[in-house]
Motif scaffolding. Structure first.
Motif, PDB file in Angstrom:
ATOM      1  N   LEU A   1       0.822  -1.203   0.000  1.00 34.27           N
ATOM      2  CA  LEU A   1       0.000   0.000   0.000  1.00 34.27           C
ATOM      3  C   LEU A   1       0.857   1.255   0.000  1.00 34.27           C
ATOM      4  CD1 LEU A   1      -2.789  -1.051   2.541  1.00 34.27           C
ATOM      5  CD2 LEU A   1      -2.603  -1.530   0.085  1.00 34.27           C
ATOM      6  N   ALA A   2       0.375   2.265  -0.677  1.00 40.96           N
ATOM      7  CA  ALA A   2       1.114   3.530  -0.780  1.00 40.96           C
ATOM      8  C   ALA A   2       1.113   4.262   0.556  1.00 40.96           C
ATOM      9  CB  ALA A   2       0.480   4.405  -1.859  1.00 40.96           C
ATOM     10  N   ASP A   3       2.217   4.949   0.829  1.00 30.59           N
ATOM     11  CA  ASP A   3       2.356   5.865   1.965  1.00 30.59           C
ATOM     12  C   ASP A   3       2.327   5.184   3.336  1.00 30.59           C
ATOM     13  OD1 ASP A   3       2.457   8.054   0.166  1.00 30.59           O
ATOM     14  OD2 ASP A   3       0.263   8.128   0.104  1.00 30.59           O
ATOM     15  N   VAL A   4       2.595   3.879   3.404  1.00 29.51           N
ATOM     16  CA  VAL A   4       2.696   3.241   4.722  1.00 29.51           C
ATOM     17  C   VAL A   4       4.131   3.394   5.218  1.00 29.51           C
ATOM     18  CG1 VAL A   4       0.835   1.604   4.305  1.00 29.51           C
ATOM     19  CG2 VAL A   4       3.180   0.960   3.710  1.00 29.51           C
ATOM     20  N   PRO A   5       4.321   3.549   6.522  1.00 30.24           N
ATOM     21  CA  PRO A   5       5.674   3.721   7.057  1.00 30.24           C
ATOM     22  C   PRO A   5       6.596   2.531   6.812  1.00 30.24           C
ATOM     23  CG  PRO A   5       4.045   4.425   8.659  1.00 30.24           C
ATOM     24  CD  PRO A   5       3.295   3.736   7.563  1.00 30.24           C
TER      25      PRO A   5
ATOM     26  N   GLY B   1      10.917  -3.057   3.835  1.00 30.29           N
ATOM     27  CA  GLY B   1      11.413  -1.717   3.606  1.00 30.29           C
ATOM     28  C   GLY B   1      10.577  -0.683   4.332  1.00 30.29           C
ATOM     29  N   THR B   2      11.004   0.575   4.247  1.00 31.52           N
ATOM     30  CA  THR B   2      10.311   1.677   4.912  1.00 31.52           C
ATOM     31  C   THR B   2      10.159   2.846   3.946  1.00 31.52           C
ATOM     32  OG1 THR B   2      12.372   2.660   5.738  1.00 31.52           O
ATOM     33  CG2 THR B   2      11.280   1.033   7.154  1.00 31.52           C
ATOM     34  N   ASP B   3       9.244   3.726   4.297  1.00 30.31           N
ATOM     35  CA  ASP B   3       9.083   5.016   3.616  1.00 30.31           C
ATOM     36  C   ASP B   3       9.440   6.086   4.639  1.00 30.31           C
ATOM     37  OD1 ASP B   3       8.157   7.471   2.658  1.00 30.31           O
ATOM     38  OD2 ASP B   3       6.455   6.573   1.617  1.00 30.31           O
TER      39      ASP B   3
END
Length: 213
Positions: free
Chosen positions: A159-163, A190-192
């Motif tokens: 999902l987009a924009d998840v930490p 991974g992380t955002d």
């Protein structure tokens, strides 16, 4: 996991019980062959009147004091991807890298994840309470308007924009009362950093919360 213990396992259970009530579990070394063993108590199940009284509402209320993060577990599939909101998620092992989540046996989404054999854990951020609610509804098109891309190894929706996200294959499934304990082997993660800066979405006593700045 056929639901039955082998003979050795049943024997060990019986011995532990007999020792706990003070009954002998083996004849004394000097006992004559003709000696008759003392009577032993029969093994039985715990009766209902011996169980500690437990109210379901109280159970939920007390356990609700444990604050947790919130995730959305996703998997690829046909005719479309599957996913559900999940509070019961935890890291399990570093070597090998394993994580675990719990899902109700009556979940309509779990069979689709089981068929896929893979899943992605999407760790939600502080501003994604609405996204969590959308994935907590049964029977709806949960992915409508939700941006996502395939996770690198399994292709599960990331999902987009998840930490943070964890891409997994199903490693094992265990029974746990009215839930199943699903163990996943981590294949990629991974992380955002930008999303992580906003902090995690928390769940505490039936409501969403966030860390104080």
């Amino acid at each position: 996991m056929g639901g039955m213990m082998g003979h050795a396992g049943m024997a060990a259970t019986a011995i532990r019980y007999l020792r706990s009530v003070g009954a002998p579990t083996a004849a004394a070394p000097t006992a004559p062959p003709a000696r008759t063993a003392a009577a032993r108590p029969s093994l039985r199940a715990v009766r209902d009147d011996e169980r500690a009284p437990l109210d379901a509402a109280e159970f939920r209320s007390v356990l609700g004091h444990f604050a947790s993060g919130v995730t959305i577990i996703t998997a690829p599939g046909e005719p479309g991807p599957a996913g559900f909101a999940c509070q019961s998620f935890a890291s399990l092992s570093l070597d090998p890298p394993l994580v675990a989540f719990m899902v109700g046996r009556t979940s309509a989404t779990w069979p689709r994840l089981a068929r896929a054999g893979v899943f992605c854990v999407n760790v939600l951020g502080a501003e994604q309470g609405g996204l969590c609610r959308a994935f907590a509804v049964s029977g709806a098109d949960k992915f409508a308007g939700v941006r996502h891309t395939p996770a690198p190894v399994t292709g599960s929706p990331r999902l987009a924009d998840v930490p943070a996200w964890i891409d997994c294959t199903i490693h094992a499934v265990h029974t746990g009362g009215d839930h199943l304990i699903v163990v996943g082997r981590v294949e990629a993660l991974g992380t955002d950093p930008a999303a992580a800066e906003r902090g995690p979405l928390l769940f505490h006593r039936g409501a969403f919360g966030r860390l104080a700045p």
